[in-house]
Scaffold this active site. Sequence first.
Site, PDB file in Angstrom:
ATOM      1  N   LYS A 256      77.374  53.623  17.524  1.00  0.00           N
ATOM      2  CA  LYS A 256      78.132  52.455  18.499  1.00  0.00           C
ATOM      3  C   LYS A 256      77.654  51.303  17.905  1.00  0.00           C
ATOM      4  CE  LYS A 256      78.681  51.369  23.414  1.00  0.00           C
ATOM      5  NZ  LYS A 256      79.209  51.769  24.266  1.00  0.00           N
ATOM      6  N   ASP A 261      80.584  44.358  24.880  1.00  0.00           N
ATOM      7  CA  ASP A 261      81.508  45.750  26.116  1.00  0.00           C
ATOM      8  C   ASP A 261      81.361  44.923  27.433  1.00  0.00           C
ATOM      9  OD1 ASP A 261      82.092  47.291  27.439  1.00  0.00           O
ATOM     10  OD2 ASP A 261      80.287  48.402  27.557  1.00  0.00           O
ATOM     11  N   LYS A 268      83.779  45.327  33.763  1.00  0.00           N
ATOM     12  CA  LYS A 268      82.484  45.306  34.582  1.00  0.00           C
ATOM     13  C   LYS A 268      82.050  44.174  35.217  1.00  0.00           C
ATOM     14  CE  LYS A 268      80.029  47.224  30.521  1.00  0.00           C
ATOM     15  NZ  LYS A 268      79.030  48.583  31.013  1.00  0.00           N
ATOM     16  N   ASP A 279      75.287  46.329  23.006  1.00  0.00           N
ATOM     17  CA  ASP A 279      76.096  47.062  22.877  1.00  0.00           C
ATOM     18  C   ASP A 279      76.539  47.872  21.274  1.00  0.00           C
ATOM     19  OD1 ASP A 279      76.702  49.316  24.219  1.00  0.00           O
ATOM     20  OD2 ASP A 279      78.500  49.162  24.806  1.00  0.00           O
ATOM     21  N   ASP A 338      86.008  50.967  30.336  1.00  0.00           N
ATOM     22  CA  ASP A 338      84.901  50.766  29.970  1.00  0.00           C
ATOM     23  C   ASP A 338      84.174  52.112  29.085  1.00  0.00           C
ATOM     24  OD1 ASP A 338      82.338  49.703  30.313  1.00  0.00           O
ATOM     25  OD2 ASP A 338      81.965  49.419  32.130  1.00  0.00           O
ATOM     26  N   GLU A 340      84.085  53.081  26.749  1.00  0.00           N
ATOM     27  CA  GLU A 340      84.951  52.636  24.855  1.00  0.00           C
ATOM     28  C   GLU A 340      84.136  53.429  24.358  1.00  0.00           C
ATOM     29  OE1 GLU A 340      82.951  51.080  26.536  1.00  0.00           O
ATOM     30  OE2 GLU A 340      81.621  50.352  25.183  1.00  0.00           O
ATOM     31  N   ARG A 342      82.125  56.190  23.628  1.00  0.00           N
ATOM     32  CA  ARG A 342      82.438  57.905  23.152  1.00  0.00           C
ATOM     33  C   ARG A 342      84.081  57.458  21.941  1.00  0.00           C
ATOM     34  NH1 ARG A 342      82.432  59.614  29.183  1.00  0.00           N
ATOM     35  NH2 ARG A 342      80.546  57.835  29.515  1.00  0.00           N
TER      36      ARG A 342
HETATM   37  N1  BES Z   1      78.063  50.145  27.159  1.00  0.00           N
HETATM   38  C1  BES Z   1      77.295  50.780  28.194  1.00  0.00           C
HETATM   39  C2  BES Z   1      76.412  51.765  28.526  1.00  0.00           C
HETATM   40  C3  BES Z   1      75.282  51.038  28.769  1.00  0.00           C
HETATM   41  C4  BES Z   1      75.175  49.928  29.793  1.00  0.00           C
HETATM   42  C5  BES Z   1      74.352  50.592  28.393  1.00  0.00           C
HETATM   43  C6  BES Z   1      73.895  50.045  30.279  1.00  0.00           C
HETATM   44  C7  BES Z   1      73.313  49.756  28.169  1.00  0.00           C
HETATM   45  C8  BES Z   1      73.494  49.090  29.528  1.00  0.00           C
HETATM   46  C9  BES Z   1      78.361  51.513  28.518  1.00  0.00           C
HETATM   47  O1  BES Z   1      79.808  51.048  27.154  1.00  0.00           O
HETATM   48  C10 BES Z   1      79.237  52.225  29.506  1.00  0.00           C
HETATM   49  O2  BES Z   1      80.236  51.061  30.061  1.00  0.00           O
HETATM   50  N2  BES Z   1      79.466  52.920  30.286  1.00  0.00           N
HETATM   51  C11 BES Z   1      79.777  53.426  31.199  1.00  0.00           C
HETATM   52  C12 BES Z   1      80.259  54.624  31.760  1.00  0.00           C
HETATM   53  C13 BES Z   1      81.028  55.177  32.647  1.00  0.00           C
HETATM   54  C14 BES Z   1      82.244  54.019  32.529  1.00  0.00           C
HETATM   55  C15 BES Z   1      81.661  56.570  32.142  1.00  0.00           C
HETATM   56  C16 BES Z   1      78.823  52.994  32.157  1.00  0.00           C
HETATM   57  O3  BES Z   1      77.288  54.103  31.722  1.00  0.00           O
HETATM   58  O4  BES Z   1      78.705  53.417  33.864  1.00  0.00           O
HETATM   59 ZN    ZN Z   2      79.676  50.361  25.908  1.00  0.00          ZN
HETATM   60 MN    MN Z   3      81.428  50.184  28.190  1.00  0.00          MN
END
Ligand code: BES
Ligand code: ZN
Ligand code: MN
Length: 489
Positions: A256, A261, A268, A279, A338, A340, A342
Amino acid sequence: MPVSFELSSTASARVRTDVLALPVYAGRVLGPGAEALGAGIADFLAEAGFEGKAGELLALPATDVAAKSVLLIGLGEQDKVTVDGIRLAASTLARRAATHTSFATTLLDAGPDELDRGEVAQAIAEGVILGGYQFLRYKKDAKPSKLRKVTVIRAGRENLQWALERGAVVGEAVAWARDIVNEPAAAKSPAAFAAAAKKLLRGKGVTVEVLSGPQLAAAKLGGLIGVGQGSEQPPRFVKITYSPRGAKGSLAFVGKGVVFDSGGLSLKPPAGMETMKTDMAGGAAVIGAMSTLAELGVEAKVVGYVPMVENMPSGAAIRPGDVLTIRNGKTVEVLNTDAEGRLILADALSMASEAKPDAIVDLATLTGACLVALGDKYAGLMANDDDWRGQVADAAGRASERVWALPLPAEYRKQLESEVADLKNIGTSYGGALTAGLFLQEFVADVPWAHLDIAGPARASADDGYNLRGGTGFGVRTLVELAEGFEAP
Ligand code: BES
Ligand code: ZN
Ligand code: MN
């Protein structure tokens, strides 16, 4: 400036160096070379309160030795010293010796006989580079390490220079990944990230292709294009091929590469964004690992796929409810912009699957849920094949990177059913690491595949052994081990 490593069979007392670093075990049991310190030393150590606990340091005056100073390093219980314990000790020495240009150590002979000596030598070099790592680009009062030379003293004459060199190659690859993770997002647009990858990989025995603009559409990378459309900085897709003659098996690495992000329109909160330059750590690990394969003489073919994109919320951004078509033709309703990672990995996994490698592994800072489940030192490991999951776990074990298996429960698949499209990109609020894994699985054709959610270990929030605060380069060492030991599952 890089550190060079050399072997020596000179008695430790006669080695010319700035710092002679000698191991001492728990209970003040003197390690190899420490006999040079003379008879009264045990009483002195007791008086000084030095016990020989792992990581403990004590400087001594240089009497009766050619070195300018002597440093004792604790290793803990003698019979419990591990390869990673030696990596840690070497990392502690690299930091402590940063004001000197050289140190010499007998750490190679400090472990129990059953440790593989090549692994120990490699771990010493890795530990020195990782523990001595600094990111000073934006510090006005930078104090760069002066360390340039490490002498590894051993009793025999065995030639382990190759193992020291391997450790240096792997350590430098991890340091490269740390550098690019630590770089602010403003300095690593997808274009700049791709250019940095090209620069690193020049002369490293791989070919690099960078897709941009209309090439992305031609390649049907609908997830990558959709996530990228809210940013001023357009996406890139980097494909790296290592193809040795007479290759034994073939592997795909997918990483990734979200350079920042923000969450997109599903923005966020500020605290959640603070670390989101990290990220792209999965992509950085893939690129770092690819840079070592030729030098290490890996026999498998390996192709790396890194989608690079910035997730931003402009007027052109993808909206909740929009539908994207991924490379393999499946449609996805994006209910949360968010989620994104995947979407871009879906494209990359589809492309990787088409080439029919023997196995695929992806690395991604994918979910906050994985951090909740496993904390920030363990990666979540999910797979569609038990043998392949085992190989990935074993490789991580050999690399001393922590991973823990999580399930891909078919019962949760229905959470991803969409009202209008083939899938939606989020599940319920529970088990988020698993539904993310299940989502990815939809884009893997009939190939053994493993997914490492590295949201936790990609970053250290405080210094922790050879992982210093900031990007850790997690995954590089596991990928290297995986490629070296690869057997088609
Ligand atoms: N990059 C984030 C995941 C992340 C969060 C990595 C904290 C490192 C530290 C990812 O893109 C994300 O935002 N995931 C969301 C998914 C949700 C919207 C289903 C999450 O984990 O909140
Ligand atoms: Zn992310
Ligand atoms: Mn995200």
